[in-house]
Scaffold this motif. Structure first.
Motif, PDB file in Angstrom:
ATOM      1  N   SER A 186       0.820  -0.928  -0.209  1.00 42.92           N
ATOM      2  CA  SER A 186       0.273   0.177   0.075  1.00 42.92           C
ATOM      3  C   SER A 186       1.016   1.099   0.151  1.00 42.92           C
ATOM      4  CB  SER A 186      -1.103   0.013   1.294  1.00 42.92           C
ATOM      5  OG  SER A 186      -1.962  -0.796   1.303  1.00 42.92           O
ATOM      6  N   ILE A 187       1.883   1.633   1.133  1.00 43.66           N
ATOM      7  CA  ILE A 187       2.982   2.117   1.016  1.00 43.66           C
ATOM      8  C   ILE A 187       3.513   2.476  -1.011  1.00 43.66           C
ATOM      9  CG2 ILE A 187       5.118   2.751   1.292  1.00 43.66           C
ATOM     10  CD1 ILE A 187       4.566   1.474   4.352  1.00 43.66           C
ATOM     11  N   VAL A 188       3.545   1.435  -1.237  1.00 41.12           N
ATOM     12  CA  VAL A 188       4.365   1.681  -2.367  1.00 41.12           C
ATOM     13  C   VAL A 188       3.006   1.905  -3.656  1.00 41.12           C
ATOM     14  CG1 VAL A 188       5.395   0.635  -4.664  1.00 41.12           C
ATOM     15  CG2 VAL A 188       6.420  -0.183  -2.604  1.00 41.12           C
ATOM     16  N   VAL A 189       2.204   1.444  -2.993  1.00 39.85           N
ATOM     17  CA  VAL A 189       1.349   2.332  -3.949  1.00 39.85           C
ATOM     18  C   VAL A 189       0.907   3.921  -3.933  1.00 39.85           C
ATOM     19  CG1 VAL A 189      -1.130   2.631  -4.617  1.00 39.85           C
ATOM     20  CG2 VAL A 189      -0.057   0.181  -4.552  1.00 39.85           C
ATOM     21  N   VAL A 190       0.778   4.282  -2.790  1.00 35.32           N
ATOM     22  CA  VAL A 190       0.622   5.754  -2.683  1.00 35.32           C
ATOM     23  C   VAL A 190       1.657   6.420  -3.164  1.00 35.32           C
ATOM     24  CG1 VAL A 190       0.451   7.458  -0.481  1.00 35.32           C
ATOM     25  CG2 VAL A 190      -0.738   4.987  -0.487  1.00 35.32           C
ATOM     26  N   LEU A 191       2.947   6.299  -3.123  1.00 38.34           N
ATOM     27  CA  LEU A 191       4.363   7.053  -3.305  1.00 38.34           C
ATOM     28  C   LEU A 191       3.825   7.166  -4.908  1.00 38.34           C
ATOM     29  CD1 LEU A 191       6.653   5.562  -0.880  1.00 38.34           C
ATOM     30  CD2 LEU A 191       5.573   7.864  -0.868  1.00 38.34           C
TER      31      LEU A 191
ATOM     32  N   PHE B  90       9.311   0.984  -9.613  1.00 39.76           N
ATOM     33  CA  PHE B  90       8.132   0.372  -7.804  1.00 39.76           C
ATOM     34  C   PHE B  90       7.490  -0.786  -8.200  1.00 39.76           C
ATOM     35  CE2 PHE B  90      10.905   4.246  -7.186  1.00 39.76           C
ATOM     36  CZ  PHE B  90      12.144   4.124  -6.745  1.00 39.76           C
ATOM     37  N   GLY B  91       6.839  -1.305  -9.312  1.00 38.28           N
ATOM     38  CA  GLY B  91       5.101  -1.777  -9.139  1.00 38.28           C
ATOM     39  C   GLY B  91       5.644  -3.246  -9.005  1.00 38.28           C
ATOM     40  N   ASN B  92       6.555  -3.426  -8.780  1.00 36.12           N
ATOM     41  CA  ASN B  92       6.893  -5.105  -7.906  1.00 36.12           C
ATOM     42  C   ASN B  92       6.295  -4.976  -6.182  1.00 36.12           C
ATOM     43  OD1 ASN B  92       7.363  -6.904 -10.865  1.00 36.12           O
ATOM     44  ND2 ASN B  92       9.516  -7.402 -10.291  1.00 36.12           N
ATOM     45  N   GLY B  93       6.527  -4.116  -6.657  1.00 35.01           N
ATOM     46  CA  GLY B  93       6.798  -3.515  -4.732  1.00 35.01           C
ATOM     47  C   GLY B  93       4.543  -3.724  -4.625  1.00 35.01           C
ATOM     48  N   GLN B  94       4.338  -3.757  -5.476  1.00 39.78           N
ATOM     49  CA  GLN B  94       2.732  -4.357  -4.677  1.00 39.78           C
ATOM     50  C   GLN B  94       1.847  -5.480  -5.556  1.00 39.78           C
ATOM     51  OE1 GLN B  94      -0.100  -2.738  -7.829  1.00 39.78           O
ATOM     52  NE2 GLN B  94      -1.289  -3.818  -7.368  1.00 39.78           N
ATOM     53  N   ASN B  95       3.285  -5.169  -6.801  1.00 44.05           N
ATOM     54  CA  ASN B  95       2.530  -6.735  -7.301  1.00 44.05           C
ATOM     55  C   ASN B  95       3.268  -8.306  -6.639  1.00 44.05           C
ATOM     56  OD1 ASN B  95       1.562  -5.961  -9.588  1.00 44.05           O
ATOM     57  ND2 ASN B  95       3.574  -5.972 -10.695  1.00 44.05           N
ATOM     58  N   ALA B  96       4.070  -7.822  -6.282  1.00 45.48           N
ATOM     59  CA  ALA B  96       4.481  -9.442  -4.573  1.00 45.48           C
ATOM     60  C   ALA B  96       4.026  -9.238  -3.447  1.00 45.48           C
ATOM     61  CB  ALA B  96       6.127  -8.846  -4.840  1.00 45.48           C
ATOM     62  N   THR B  97       2.882  -7.919  -2.936  1.00 46.33           N
ATOM     63  CA  THR B  97       2.403  -8.185  -2.224  1.00 46.33           C
ATOM     64  C   THR B  97       1.014  -7.881  -2.531  1.00 46.33           C
ATOM     65  OG1 THR B  97       2.731  -5.325  -1.862  1.00 46.33           O
ATOM     66  CG2 THR B  97       4.674  -6.875  -0.986  1.00 46.33           C
TER      67      THR B  97
END
Length: 424
Positions: free
Chosen positions: A43-48, A66-73
């Motif tokens: 969520s933090i990655v998506v917000v940023l 940085f999209g993988n921060g959301q894809n992998a979580t």
């Protein structure tokens, strides 16, 4: 009134206690909590990546980097939930949890199609679609995980294990002990998948999604169902039971699935399909001072009421209330079993939630994007983060004012009921 409450309590408390202590609901709650820190990172990655003042080009670049921060979580939340169900259900049976979690996750994957159809209609084999590991696979994942863990644990309890000599390292011994239960469990799911594929030319993912998940999420996203759930949260709290935990253990699978649907649409730039989601319930109910939206209540107690008893409780509860922890108010006022304030305690959240739903349905305020916001984030900030708009924070301020207006007459009555000996 007190007699009626006592009789009602006698009927309600046993059922509420049974729900709160139910093995499967407890496991489900713990499994979702297992995924909480991971999805919070996403969520933090998506917000940023999607701050309102970024241009579309900047958002696209950040999404690539940085999209993988959301894809992998967040996008594969079902992965963590299925493992968590297997782990915690096995632990509840005093069976090695790590193997139960692994078997449950593998059973879910056996039922998962390893192919996807592209927009041009071409079928690509040997791949996993993210949506099947996220929102679309949530219900089949939970069903498979519970069933697999039950089979695995029952076989283990029967003693169908390979027992190694005492000198063998524990890790090796536990692996061999899990071998037969794991093989039998996974075989069951492999046969089920073979029957669905070979006989019915279908897969359980799509069947469960169409038959169970879509109707349930459709019902759970409606205003009447939301108000009913909220009513029980308040009603159970009135009797001293943690309504949030009891009701959420039932509703969280639906609300989390709706959240993932919104997040996927938000990431793709599509219209958000749902108003009621997990972030909606966290931000625009609990996020207004805790269960019952009591931030306005503790402010009135601290600075408006005349009696020292209530001013002291209000000032003590104000700091935690800002971070949506309201046990000091619930038990210090007290709200529990206090018939004088039963009406505002139940009615205020229903009124405010109805208002929030209607203004979002009308497009006056954006619905939550699917970003998971911690329930301890203070009012205004949580509204902005959840909706990616300052209008979300403004709506929370309006909510607090409305709650205060509903509560004020009842607090005045309560203020006058205090014994003279308690006056300052």
């Amino acid at each position: 009134m007190n007699g009626f409450m006592d009789k009602l309590s006698e009927k309600i408390l046993p059922l509420a206690n049974a729900l709160g202590q139910n093995r499967y609901l407890t496991v489900l709650r713990d499994a979702f909590m297992l995924s909480f820190p991971i999805t919070m990172f996403g969520s933090i990655v998506v917000v940023l990546n999607n701050l309102p003042f970024f241009s579309d080009a900047t958002k696209g670049t950040l999404g690539t980097l940085f999209g993988n921060g959301q894809n992998a979580t967040m996008s594969i939340m079902t992965v963590f939930v299925t493992f968590g169900i297997g782990y915690y259900l096995s632990k509840s049976y005093d069976v090695e949890g790590i193997f139960g979690g692994a078997v449950s996750f593998a059973s879910f994957l056996i039922l998962t199609p390893f192919f996807m159809t592209t927009e041009s209609g071409e079928t690509v084999s040997g791949v996993l679609s993210l949506d099947r590991l996220g929102a679309k696979g949530m219900f089949i994942g939970m069903i498979a995980a519970f069933l697999a863990a039950e089979i695995y644990c029952r076989i283990t309890k029967r003693g169908w294990q390979i027992k190694m000599p005492d000198g063998v390292p524990p890790a090796v011994s536990k692996s061999f002990a899990a071998l037969i239960p794991a093989i039998i469990t996974l075989t069951v799911f492999l046969v089920i998948n073979a029957i669905m594929t070979g006989v019915f030319n279908a897969n359980l993912h799509d069947v469960i999604y169409e038959v169970i998940q879509k109707p349930l999420t459709g019902l759970g996203s409606s205003l009447p169902a939301t108000l009913l759930a909220l009513f029980f949260v308040q009603f159970l709290w009135f009797f001293g039971l943690h309504g949030q935990i009891i009701v959420n253990s039932v509703m969280d699978p639906i609300w989390n699935t709706l959240m993932l649907d919104n997040l996927e649409a938000y990431q793709n730039g599509d219209a958000l399909p749902h108003i009621v989601t997990k972030p909606f319930m966290e931000t625009f109910t609990v996020g207004l001072g805790g269960s019952g939206m009591t931030l306005a209540v503790v402010i009135l107690m601290a600075f408006v009421l005349k009696k020292k008893q209530y001013r002291d409780v209000g000032r003590l509860a104000l700091a935690p209330g800002i971070f949506n922890v309201n046990e000091p108010a619930i038990f210090g006022m007290p709200i529990v079993l206090n018939a004088t304030i039963l009406i505002p305690w139940v009615v205020a959240p229903l009124v405010v939630t109805t208002l929030n739903y209607l203004v979002m349905a009308a497009g006056l305020v954006p619905a939550p994007t699917g970003v998971s916001v911690p329930w301890t984030v203070p009012v205004v900030f949580s509204g902005v983060l959840a909706t990616n708009s300052w209008l979300g924070g403004l709506l929370q301020v309006i909510d607090v004012v409305i709650v205060g207006l509903i509560w004020y007459p009842f607090l005045r009555v309560l203020d006058r009921q205090v014994e003279p000996s308690l006056e300052q």
